[in-house]
Design a protein around this motif. Structure first.
Motif, PDB file in Angstrom:
ATOM      1  N   GLU A  16      50.561  34.887  53.127  1.00  0.00           N
ATOM      2  CA  GLU A  16      49.871  34.239  54.238  1.00  0.00           C
ATOM      3  C   GLU A  16      49.251  32.857  53.663  1.00  0.00           C
ATOM      4  O   GLU A  16      49.481  31.712  54.101  1.00  0.00           O
ATOM      5  N   HIS A  17      48.952  32.775  52.304  1.00  0.00           N
ATOM      6  CA  HIS A  17      48.457  31.689  51.558  1.00  0.00           C
ATOM      7  C   HIS A  17      49.300  30.745  50.544  1.00  0.00           C
ATOM      8  O   HIS A  17      48.861  29.926  50.290  1.00  0.00           O
ATOM      9  N   ASP A  18      50.575  31.384  50.263  1.00  0.00           N
ATOM     10  CA  ASP A  18      51.429  30.947  49.281  1.00  0.00           C
ATOM     11  C   ASP A  18      52.502  30.001  50.122  1.00  0.00           C
ATOM     12  O   ASP A  18      53.189  30.860  50.941  1.00  0.00           O
ATOM     13  N   ASP A  19      53.037  28.959  49.668  1.00  0.00           N
ATOM     14  CA  ASP A  19      54.045  28.280  50.524  1.00  0.00           C
ATOM     15  C   ASP A  19      55.620  28.892  50.050  1.00  0.00           C
ATOM     16  O   ASP A  19      56.509  28.414  50.602  1.00  0.00           O
ATOM     17  N   GLU A  32      54.445  40.101  37.432  1.00  0.00           N
ATOM     18  CA  GLU A  32      53.250  39.727  36.668  1.00  0.00           C
ATOM     19  C   GLU A  32      52.971  38.238  36.701  1.00  0.00           C
ATOM     20  O   GLU A  32      52.404  37.884  35.682  1.00  0.00           O
ATOM     21  N   GLU A  33      53.575  37.626  37.534  1.00  0.00           N
ATOM     22  CA  GLU A  33      53.342  36.017  37.405  1.00  0.00           C
ATOM     23  C   GLU A  33      52.267  35.415  38.406  1.00  0.00           C
ATOM     24  O   GLU A  33      52.474  34.210  38.758  1.00  0.00           O
ATOM     25  N   TYR A  34      51.452  36.159  39.056  1.00  0.00           N
ATOM     26  CA  TYR A  34      50.214  35.859  39.710  1.00  0.00           C
ATOM     27  C   TYR A  34      49.059  36.365  39.105  1.00  0.00           C
ATOM     28  O   TYR A  34      48.856  37.572  38.604  1.00  0.00           O
ATOM     29  N   PHE A  35      48.026  35.364  39.386  1.00  0.00           N
ATOM     30  CA  PHE A  35      46.627  35.960  38.931  1.00  0.00           C
ATOM     31  C   PHE A  35      45.745  35.419  40.343  1.00  0.00           C
ATOM     32  O   PHE A  35      46.204  34.357  40.937  1.00  0.00           O
ATOM     33  N   VAL A  36      45.135  36.531  40.472  1.00  0.00           N
ATOM     34  CA  VAL A  36      44.240  36.126  41.826  1.00  0.00           C
ATOM     35  C   VAL A  36      42.721  36.185  41.594  1.00  0.00           C
ATOM     36  O   VAL A  36      42.398  36.969  40.555  1.00  0.00           O
ATOM     37  N   VAL A  37      42.044  35.541  42.164  1.00  0.00           N
ATOM     38  CA  VAL A  37      40.508  35.783  42.167  1.00  0.00           C
ATOM     39  C   VAL A  37      39.842  36.257  43.331  1.00  0.00           C
ATOM     40  O   VAL A  37      40.189  36.061  44.527  1.00  0.00           O
ATOM     41  N   GLU A  38      38.987  37.146  43.354  1.00  0.00           N
ATOM     42  CA  GLU A  38      38.166  37.832  44.086  1.00  0.00           C
ATOM     43  C   GLU A  38      36.882  37.446  44.193  1.00  0.00           C
ATOM     44  O   GLU A  38      36.129  37.112  43.174  1.00  0.00           O
ATOM     45  N   LEU A  39      36.237  36.924  45.499  1.00  0.00           N
ATOM     46  CA  LEU A  39      34.840  36.793  45.529  1.00  0.00           C
ATOM     47  C   LEU A  39      34.343  37.727  46.688  1.00  0.00           C
ATOM     48  O   LEU A  39      34.802  37.520  47.620  1.00  0.00           O
ATOM     49  N   ASP A  40      33.246  38.407  46.018  1.00  0.00           N
ATOM     50  CA  ASP A  40      32.659  39.501  47.197  1.00  0.00           C
ATOM     51  C   ASP A  40      33.724  40.406  47.797  1.00  0.00           C
ATOM     52  O   ASP A  40      33.511  40.700  48.815  1.00  0.00           O
ATOM     53  N   GLY A  41      34.580  40.941  46.812  1.00  0.00           N
ATOM     54  CA  GLY A  41      35.588  41.783  47.268  1.00  0.00           C
ATOM     55  C   GLY A  41      36.794  41.146  48.263  1.00  0.00           C
ATOM     56  O   GLY A  41      37.918  41.969  48.642  1.00  0.00           O
ATOM     57  N   GLU A  42      37.040  39.993  48.224  1.00  0.00           N
ATOM     58  CA  GLU A  42      37.817  39.239  49.137  1.00  0.00           C
ATOM     59  C   GLU A  42      38.890  38.395  48.066  1.00  0.00           C
ATOM     60  O   GLU A  42      38.134  37.563  47.423  1.00  0.00           O
ATOM     61  N   LEU A  43      39.874  38.411  48.570  1.00  0.00           N
ATOM     62  CA  LEU A  43      40.864  37.359  47.886  1.00  0.00           C
ATOM     63  C   LEU A  43      40.369  35.906  48.159  1.00  0.00           C
ATOM     64  O   LEU A  43      40.243  35.602  49.470  1.00  0.00           O
ATOM     65  N   ALA A  44      40.112  35.051  47.172  1.00  0.00           N
ATOM     66  CA  ALA A  44      39.808  33.657  47.371  1.00  0.00           C
ATOM     67  C   ALA A  44      40.866  32.683  46.828  1.00  0.00           C
ATOM     68  O   ALA A  44      40.814  31.375  47.086  1.00  0.00           O
ATOM     69  N   GLY A  45      41.698  33.022  46.100  1.00  0.00           N
ATOM     70  CA  GLY A  45      42.734  31.976  45.321  1.00  0.00           C
ATOM     71  C   GLY A  45      43.872  32.687  44.460  1.00  0.00           C
ATOM     72  O   GLY A  45      43.884  33.994  44.349  1.00  0.00           O
ATOM     73  N   PHE A  46      44.747  31.832  44.140  1.00  0.00           N
ATOM     74  CA  PHE A  46      45.745  32.406  43.217  1.00  0.00           C
ATOM     75  C   PHE A  46      46.294  31.391  42.405  1.00  0.00           C
ATOM     76  O   PHE A  46      46.192  30.044  42.577  1.00  0.00           O
ATOM     77  N   LEU A  47      46.868  31.707  41.323  1.00  0.00           N
ATOM     78  CA  LEU A  47      47.750  30.962  40.133  1.00  0.00           C
ATOM     79  C   LEU A  47      48.916  31.663  40.138  1.00  0.00           C
ATOM     80  O   LEU A  47      48.993  32.793  39.767  1.00  0.00           O
ATOM     81  N   ARG A  48      50.019  30.774  40.441  1.00  0.00           N
ATOM     82  CA  ARG A  48      51.395  31.664  40.197  1.00  0.00           C
ATOM     83  C   ARG A  48      51.999  30.698  39.131  1.00  0.00           C
ATOM     84  O   ARG A  48      51.903  29.634  39.182  1.00  0.00           O
ATOM     85  N   MET A  61      51.702  26.705  40.800  1.00  0.00           N
ATOM     86  CA  MET A  61      50.881  26.470  41.829  1.00  0.00           C
ATOM     87  C   MET A  61      49.404  27.104  41.691  1.00  0.00           C
ATOM     88  O   MET A  61      49.466  28.451  41.177  1.00  0.00           O
ATOM     89  N   ILE A  62      48.557  26.623  41.897  1.00  0.00           N
ATOM     90  CA  ILE A  62      47.116  27.057  41.683  1.00  0.00           C
ATOM     91  C   ILE A  62      46.216  26.694  43.296  1.00  0.00           C
ATOM     92  O   ILE A  62      46.491  25.415  43.653  1.00  0.00           O
ATOM     93  N   ARG A  63      45.844  27.398  43.861  1.00  0.00           N
ATOM     94  CA  ARG A  63      45.323  27.379  44.968  1.00  0.00           C
ATOM     95  C   ARG A  63      43.989  28.469  45.496  1.00  0.00           C
ATOM     96  O   ARG A  63      44.229  29.493  45.235  1.00  0.00           O
ATOM     97  N   VAL A  64      42.988  27.729  45.664  1.00  0.00           N
ATOM     98  CA  VAL A  64      41.658  28.234  46.328  1.00  0.00           C
ATOM     99  C   VAL A  64      41.706  27.860  47.781  1.00  0.00           C
ATOM    100  O   VAL A  64      41.814  26.939  48.046  1.00  0.00           O
ATOM    101  N   LEU A  65      40.842  28.765  48.542  1.00  0.00           N
ATOM    102  CA  LEU A  65      40.879  28.508  49.996  1.00  0.00           C
ATOM    103  C   LEU A  65      39.905  27.522  50.129  1.00  0.00           C
ATOM    104  O   LEU A  65      39.063  27.350  49.335  1.00  0.00           O
ATOM    105  N   PRO A  66      40.199  26.626  50.951  1.00  0.00           N
ATOM    106  CA  PRO A  66      39.292  25.350  51.133  1.00  0.00           C
ATOM    107  C   PRO A  66      37.833  25.439  51.127  1.00  0.00           C
ATOM    108  O   PRO A  66      37.106  24.566  50.316  1.00  0.00           O
ATOM    109  N   SER A  67      37.247  26.636  51.714  1.00  0.00           N
ATOM    110  CA  SER A  67      35.918  26.583  51.868  1.00  0.00           C
ATOM    111  C   SER A  67      35.262  27.009  50.615  1.00  0.00           C
ATOM    112  O   SER A  67      34.098  27.087  50.425  1.00  0.00           O
ATOM    113  N   LEU A  68      36.075  27.543  49.652  1.00  0.00           N
ATOM    114  CA  LEU A  68      35.813  28.094  48.255  1.00  0.00           C
ATOM    115  C   LEU A  68      36.010  27.276  47.006  1.00  0.00           C
ATOM    116  O   LEU A  68      35.868  27.386  45.959  1.00  0.00           O
ATOM    117  N   GLN A  69      36.522  25.900  47.452  1.00  0.00           N
ATOM    118  CA  GLN A  69      36.842  25.116  46.518  1.00  0.00           C
ATOM    119  C   GLN A  69      35.608  24.396  45.752  1.00  0.00           C
ATOM    120  O   GLN A  69      34.644  24.374  46.437  1.00  0.00           O
TER     121      GLN A  69
END
Length: 142
Positions: A16-19, A32-48, A61-69
């Motif tokens: 849904e969030h990566d192009d 294993e070429e992704y790192f993801v970040v969780e905030l309050d138990g929800e995924l908020a971004g990734f680094l591929r 690519m590094i992307r964080v949800l706009p509301s959490l940038q």
């Protein structure tokens, strides 16, 4: 904030969030070429990432949800990736952005990257791509 490697259960969120294509996302999880970040138990971004020439860790690519940038999530992703690459014995990190993207370039420079050259890819994008390198050869393992 929790940063970890991407897992198969992250696939729907990443699709849904990566192009990238679904097949590429699946491949990157497998290798294993992704790192993801969780905030309050929800995924908020990734680094591929991938490996330039099959050797140099390259942040695709590094992307964080706009509301959490600007929450520190992007920096946490980057630092986790950097530590992992140091642990794997990498000597350099590589990334890039379009020439016209001042904000991403400033982020790369703040995180220790230096411009290393550019290539004109205007058959694919509106401005040349500038490449950045970071020497991590002297970084101690965490």
């Amino acid at each position: 904030m929790i940063v970890r490697r991407g897992r198969s259960e992250d696939l729907p969120w990443l699709i849904e969030h990566d192009d990238a294509s679904d097949d590429w996302i699946k491949r990157c999880i497998q290798f294993e070429e992704y790192f993801v970040v969780e905030l309050d138990g929800e995924l908020a971004g990734f680094l591929r990432f991938s490996r330039f020439w099959g050797k140099i860790p390259y942040m695709d690519m590094i992307r964080v949800l706009p509301s959490l940038q600007r929450s520190g999530a992007g920096t946490a992703l980057f630092r986790a990736w950097e530590r992992a690459m140091v642990g794997e014995g990498a000597q350099h990190l590589m990334t890039s952005s379009e020439w016209a993207e001042a904000e991403p370039q400033a982020w790369h420079r703040r995180n220790g990257f230096k411009a290393a050259g550019s290539i004109d890819l205007r058959i694919f994008q509106s401005s040349p791509e500038i490449f950045f390198l970071k020497d991590i050869s002297g970084t101690p393992e965490a």
